[in-house]
Design a protein around this motif. Sequence first.
Motif, short mmCIF file in Angstrom:
data_model
loop_
_atom_site.label_atom_id
_atom_site.label_comp_id
_atom_site.label_asym_id
_atom_site.label_seq_id
_atom_site.Cartn_x
_atom_site.Cartn_y
_atom_site.Cartn_z
N MET A 93 0.82 -1.23 0.00
CA MET A 93 0.00 0.00 0.00
C MET A 93 0.85 1.27 0.00
O MET A 93 0.54 2.24 -0.70
CB MET A 93 -0.95 -0.02 1.20
N LEU A 96 2.16 1.94 -3.40
CA LEU A 96 1.11 2.42 -4.31
C LEU A 96 0.94 3.94 -4.17
O LEU A 96 0.74 4.65 -5.16
CB LEU A 96 -0.20 1.69 -3.99
N GLU A 97 1.05 4.42 -2.94
CA GLU A 97 0.97 5.87 -2.72
C GLU A 97 2.17 6.58 -3.36
O GLU A 97 2.02 7.65 -3.97
CB GLU A 97 0.90 6.18 -1.23
N TYR A 100 1.52 6.84 -6.91
CA TYR A 100 0.54 7.91 -7.14
C TYR A 100 1.20 9.29 -7.11
O TYR A 100 0.96 10.14 -7.98
CB TYR A 100 -0.56 7.81 -6.08
N ALA A 112 -8.09 2.25 -5.52
CA ALA A 112 -7.94 1.05 -4.70
C ALA A 112 -9.33 0.58 -4.30
O ALA A 112 -10.09 1.32 -3.68
CB ALA A 112 -7.11 1.35 -3.46
N LEU A 126 -5.64 3.04 7.17
CA LEU A 126 -4.87 4.00 6.38
C LEU A 126 -3.98 4.88 7.27
O LEU A 126 -2.92 5.34 6.84
CB LEU A 126 -5.79 4.88 5.53
N THR A 132 0.77 8.07 4.03
CA THR A 132 -0.68 7.91 4.05
C THR A 132 -1.25 8.03 2.63
O THR A 132 -0.95 8.99 1.92
CB THR A 132 -1.33 9.00 4.93
N PRO A 133 -2.03 7.05 2.21
CA PRO A 133 -2.58 7.10 0.85
C PRO A 133 -3.50 8.30 0.62
O PRO A 133 -4.34 8.61 1.47
CB PRO A 133 -3.36 5.78 0.74
N ASN A 134 -3.30 8.93 -0.50
CA ASN A 134 -4.15 10.07 -0.91
C ASN A 134 -4.94 9.76 -2.16
O ASN A 134 -5.71 10.59 -2.62
CB ASN A 134 -3.28 11.31 -1.16
#
Lengths: 190, 188
Positions: A93, A96-97, A100, A112, A126, A132-134
Amino acid sequence: MKQSWKGYNVLNRNSIHVYAGLTALLFVFLNNSHSQELPPLTHSLTPVTKAVKAPELRFQNMDQEMVDIKDLRGKVVVVNFWATWCPPCRREMGSLERLYQATKDKNVEVLAINIGEDIDTVFSFLGMVEPTPNFQMLFDYDAVSMNKWDVKGLPTTYIIGPNGTIVYKAVGGREFDHPDIIQKVIQLGR
Amino acid sequence: MKTIFTATILGLFSFSTYADTQQTHHTDSATGAKTWETHVDGVHFSLTQILPDQAKAFYVNRGFSLEQIEPYTSSCVYMTVLRNDNAPGDIHFVSNNWSILVNNKPHKLVPVSQWVKRLSDAGVKKSAVIAFRWAQFPPEQEYKPGGDWNQGMLSIGLPADSIFNITAKWDIVGKEYEAKLEGVQCAK
């Protein structure tokens, strides 16, 4: 991304005290101990040679707004199917951020798709991911997308070209911030 | 948490090898869970014990009651990994075709669909059943070379402390391959 906290009330409260410690241990076991035995996540993407149009994908996001992949035509879309309880999903995860962040201004979107969990559970998870994913988190509460997208195990990731066809697929966790993957994704968007 | 993590790393591991099968096994001193693994024809295959209390903790936090999940957690459950590192092509498998021998007698896996039906019939809430279904090792899957893989739970359907041999089977364009793990022990 605007997110709201509604209280973490999804667990069986009578059981949580008994099993909270064991759960923490299990996640350590799944994420740390076991990962020590596994090779590092790879950065391979399998080209999908047969031109297949991306299936329907339309779910609510964290803000309970509907997101439809059809509205993203013209962009590269990274579609990642995942769940918080899935160890390799958790491992990938953060990467992946970083993918991004490296591509968001280059005609790329990341979606996602969480399978079967609620917003509170995802929100709580999260907060533990670094960074932290945005990117957009969508919620497939009934797992209806799994058959449509031929997902047989989590995580599975598809990369959709600007014309709406599937270009790459990856089964299992990956290092999405690897330069090879970032380069492939950016090139698709040009 | 940091202590557990450190202990987990330092606890790696007592090590032994089956020279004829290229099989290794080790024990995590932090949890006591044992892992058996092998690497055959470019494919990694491993089973790691999930202790009954660990499985209970996982599923209770997914919405199961202890009573609902106990038949599964006591059925000899493993964290299973199959990974196509560098096999000579795309591998395809159906896990119900894998063979299990207990005391030289064949034993059949309980299909995931059967577990799902059993849990649904027992009144388990839908979100919990969804989590259960997708936490299982895939009943059927294809992996491309270069790192496609899955990690999921696999119930062997045997009592605690049972010992068995398991042969994972896959095919590449119709040609069959297999990887065997011998002397695998169900958690107590």
